[in-house]
Design a protein around this motif. Structure first.
Motif, PDB file in Angstrom:
ATOM      1  N   ASN A 170      36.859  32.805  42.050  1.00 58.19           N
ATOM      2  CA  ASN A 170      36.073  32.754  40.822  1.00 58.19           C
ATOM      3  C   ASN A 170      34.981  31.704  40.953  1.00 58.19           C
ATOM      4  O   ASN A 170      35.113  30.746  41.725  1.00 58.19           O
ATOM      5  CB  ASN A 170      36.965  32.391  39.623  1.00 58.19           C
ATOM      6  CG  ASN A 170      38.065  33.398  39.386  1.00 58.19           C
ATOM      7  OD1 ASN A 170      37.819  34.597  39.320  1.00 58.19           O
ATOM      8  ND2 ASN A 170      39.300  32.911  39.264  1.00 58.19           N
ATOM      9  N   ALA A 171      33.908  31.870  40.182  1.00 56.05           N
ATOM     10  CA  ALA A 171      32.824  30.882  40.202  1.00 56.05           C
ATOM     11  C   ALA A 171      32.029  30.957  38.906  1.00 56.05           C
ATOM     12  O   ALA A 171      31.949  32.024  38.268  1.00 56.05           O
ATOM     13  CB  ALA A 171      31.897  31.107  41.402  1.00 56.05           C
ATOM     14  N   ILE A 173      29.508  34.423  35.142  1.00 55.36           N
ATOM     15  CA  ILE A 173      30.899  34.192  35.548  1.00 55.36           C
ATOM     16  C   ILE A 173      31.278  35.299  36.523  1.00 55.36           C
ATOM     17  O   ILE A 173      31.157  36.484  36.198  1.00 55.36           O
ATOM     18  CB  ILE A 173      31.833  34.206  34.326  1.00 55.36           C
ATOM     19  CG1 ILE A 173      31.408  33.136  33.322  1.00 55.36           C
ATOM     20  CG2 ILE A 173      33.293  34.017  34.746  1.00 55.36           C
ATOM     21  CD1 ILE A 173      32.065  33.267  31.961  1.00 55.36           C
ATOM     22  N   THR A 174      31.720  34.941  37.721  1.00 50.26           N
ATOM     23  CA  THR A 174      31.999  35.957  38.733  1.00 50.26           C
ATOM     24  C   THR A 174      33.433  35.854  39.254  1.00 50.26           C
ATOM     25  O   THR A 174      34.014  34.780  39.320  1.00 50.26           O
ATOM     26  CB  THR A 174      31.051  35.837  39.945  1.00 50.26           C
ATOM     27  OG1 THR A 174      31.120  34.502  40.471  1.00 50.26           O
ATOM     28  CG2 THR A 174      29.626  36.159  39.559  1.00 50.26           C
ATOM     29  N   SER A 177      40.183  38.784  35.342  1.00 52.23           N
ATOM     30  CA  SER A 177      39.977  37.380  35.706  1.00 52.23           C
ATOM     31  C   SER A 177      38.655  36.857  35.159  1.00 52.23           C
ATOM     32  O   SER A 177      38.598  35.765  34.562  1.00 52.23           O
ATOM     33  CB  SER A 177      40.017  37.228  37.227  1.00 52.23           C
ATOM     34  OG  SER A 177      41.283  37.539  37.735  1.00 52.23           O
ATOM     35  N   ALA A 178      37.569  37.614  35.375  1.00 52.58           N
ATOM     36  CA  ALA A 178      36.255  37.166  34.908  1.00 52.58           C
ATOM     37  C   ALA A 178      36.211  37.066  33.383  1.00 52.58           C
ATOM     38  O   ALA A 178      35.653  36.109  32.824  1.00 52.58           O
ATOM     39  CB  ALA A 178      35.174  38.112  35.420  1.00 52.58           C
ATOM     40  N   PHE A 193      47.560  32.920  35.267  1.00 50.85           N
ATOM     41  CA  PHE A 193      46.458  33.217  36.189  1.00 50.85           C
ATOM     42  C   PHE A 193      46.481  32.292  37.399  1.00 50.85           C
ATOM     43  O   PHE A 193      46.223  32.729  38.530  1.00 50.85           O
ATOM     44  CB  PHE A 193      45.114  33.112  35.459  1.00 50.85           C
ATOM     45  CG  PHE A 193      44.736  34.362  34.717  1.00 50.85           C
ATOM     46  CD1 PHE A 193      44.217  35.458  35.395  1.00 50.85           C
ATOM     47  CD2 PHE A 193      44.915  34.449  33.350  1.00 50.85           C
ATOM     48  CE1 PHE A 193      43.885  36.615  34.721  1.00 50.85           C
ATOM     49  CE2 PHE A 193      44.584  35.601  32.657  1.00 50.85           C
ATOM     50  CZ  PHE A 193      44.073  36.686  33.341  1.00 50.85           C
ATOM     51  N   ALA A 194      46.786  31.023  37.185  1.00 51.79           N
ATOM     52  CA  ALA A 194      46.854  30.099  38.319  1.00 51.79           C
ATOM     53  C   ALA A 194      47.931  30.533  39.300  1.00 51.79           C
ATOM     54  O   ALA A 194      47.742  30.483  40.527  1.00 51.79           O
ATOM     55  CB  ALA A 194      47.126  28.672  37.818  1.00 51.79           C
ATOM     56  N   TRP A 195      49.064  30.982  38.785  1.00 55.10           N
ATOM     57  CA  TRP A 195      50.174  31.436  39.627  1.00 55.10           C
ATOM     58  C   TRP A 195      49.791  32.684  40.420  1.00 55.10           C
ATOM     59  O   TRP A 195      50.030  32.785  41.616  1.00 55.10           O
ATOM     60  CB  TRP A 195      51.382  31.711  38.739  1.00 55.10           C
ATOM     61  CG  TRP A 195      52.609  32.157  39.465  1.00 55.10           C
ATOM     62  CD1 TRP A 195      53.564  31.370  40.037  1.00 55.10           C
ATOM     63  CD2 TRP A 195      53.019  33.506  39.679  1.00 55.10           C
ATOM     64  NE1 TRP A 195      54.549  32.152  40.605  1.00 55.10           N
ATOM     65  CE2 TRP A 195      54.234  33.464  40.390  1.00 55.10           C
ATOM     66  CE3 TRP A 195      52.486  34.750  39.337  1.00 55.10           C
ATOM     67  CZ2 TRP A 195      54.928  34.613  40.773  1.00 55.10           C
ATOM     68  CZ3 TRP A 195      53.165  35.911  39.710  1.00 55.10           C
ATOM     69  CH2 TRP A 195      54.375  35.819  40.421  1.00 55.10           C
TER      70      TRP A 195
END
Length: 424
Positions: free
Chosen positions: A133-134, A204-205, A79-80, A113-115
């Motif tokens: 995520n942030a 990015i986390t 993801s990151a 990824f959104a799903w």
């Protein structure tokens, strides 16, 4: 010229986990809607699984990890780095996509990824499962609105501005507090002292947390101290849980060299998660590692049948940490860590590069269930830098591999091996 920053930042990893996520609403499990179109998410989940196996093999082969427990969250790392890849261009982007096995089609990638994130965060009364995520940006540095907009829309990664130049330690502590909050304090100090400095432009986390109870819980009164073989002539005493009653019905299969057990977590109407354990019939962990192929794992999972199994399984807690630049470079994405990196999709320049990728993970397995957490940080720097009818006995008293899995999609969330339950 860019200066390559090498930080000794560890990553704490959480276990080998297969997990796939469903979303709310009436859409089929394997699709999501994008601008009125139905888009399959399978390539994102499958790519995540391929990366999980690749990373496990790489870490297991490193001399530094010989004889060690391993545990990490491939989904957290993917993801990151997927958010990072959104700002990459040219060879840098190609290498990241290749290592992560991400779809080249940006709509498919983002929707996938959104799903998956929507499924992870939809909630259940029977377990806790979430991911977040942030983006954390230097306040004086200009990032392209297109990049930050994509990160927010598709990955739920909002931007917070910090004064990395004049207050790097204060910024680091704030990011670490966010990680602790997202993981119920299980992942602490993801970013160690001095990991943020005046050359840091973006962090990015991702954080992921899971806590669930077994459908078939173990009775603490049945837990006893027993020997666990960590080598042919070496044992340690560990707490072994027992579930051998008539109601001990589990998904089970075996091959000539391997026993496989699926232990489900209570889920109600939520995403179905389970732990998949690959136990060699002999003490050689290679028998389990040889089946770490996405196709083979899928076949094994499909061959499981529900039957009574006499289960003996150790309680264990693992905490791991890794700094991943060398591993990721060796796996095929070296350019992102050098002055040849191209992250112009983030800021319109060629001055940014990845200075570190850090990951931490935690897992605790006991009679009630499992608690697991992990977090990943990608630090972006810039500026002038460089059998028979009788019930089988599943006695996990020697090294094994375990995964936490979701029934339908099979996306790997956590993955690991237990060599010594008394180790970390």
């Amino acid at each position: 010229m860019k200066r390559l920053l090498i930080s000794g930042i560890g990553i704490l990893v959480l276990a080998l986990i297969l997990a796939g996520l469903a979303v709310c609403g009436t859409a089929p499990l394997n699709t999501t809607s994008v601008s009125g179109e139905s888009v399959a998410d399978d390539s994102v989940a499958a790519g995540n699984n391929r990366f999980a196996v690749d990373l496990y093999r790489h870490l297991a082969a490193e001399p530094a990890h010989a004889g060690d427990n391993l545990f990490f969250s491939p989904y957290s790392i993917t993801s990151a780095l997927a958010i990072t890849c959104e700002g990459a261009r040219g060879t840098t982007a190609d290498e990241i996509r290749s290592v992560l096995h991400l779809p080249e089609n940006k709509t498919l990638r983002r929707a996938g990824f959104a799903w998956l994130d929507a499924g992870l965060n939809r909630g259940s009364a029977n377990y806790t499962l979430r991911t977040a995520n942030a983006l954390w940006a230097e306040e004086t540095y200009s990032f392209l609105p297109d990049y930050t907009g994509i990160a927010e829309r598709w990955y739920g990664a909002n931007v917070t501005n910090f004064d990395f130049i004049n207050d790097p330690e204060g910024s680091r502590e704030t990011i670490n507090r966010w990680v602790e909050e997202q993981t119920e304090d299980k992942i602490r100090d993801l970013l160690p002292a001095d990991s943020i400095d005046d050359l840091t432009r973006l962090v990015i986390t991702n954080a992921i947390y899971f806590k669930g109870t077994w459908v078939k819980q173990f009775d603490p009164a049945e837990t006893t101290e027993e020997a666990f073989r960590i080598a042919q002539d070496e044992t340690v005493q560990v707490q072994m849980m027992h579930r051998t009653d008539e109601d001990a019905i589990y998904g089970y299969t075996e091959t000539g060299t391997l026993q496989v057990l699926r232990m489900p977590y209570a889920h109600g109407n939520g995403t179905e998660l389970s732990m998949l354990v690959l136990l060699p019939k002999e003490d050689n962990l290679t028998a389990a590692e040889e089946v770490l192929d996405v196709g083979t794992l899928t076949g094994i999972r499909d061959s499981l049948t529900d039957r009574r199994v006499r289960v003996v399984f150790p309680k264990f807690t693992l905490e791991t940490e890794y700094s991943l630049p060398q591993a990721l470079a060796a796996m095929g994405m070296p350019t992102a860590f050098t002055d040849a990196a191209n992250f112009s999709g983030m800021d319109g320049t060629d001055m940014l590069f990845i200075s570190d990728v850090v990951h931490k993970a935690f897992v605790d397995v006991n009679e009630e269930g499992t608690e697991a957490a992990a977090a990943t940080a990608v630090i972006i720097a810039g500026g002038g830098a460089v059998g028979p009818e009788t019930a089988p006995v599943f006695r996990a008293d020697h090294p094994f591999i375990f995964l936490i899995t979701e029934k339908d999609s099979g996306a790997i969330l956590f993955m690991g091996r237990v060599v010594n339950p008394e180790g970390t």
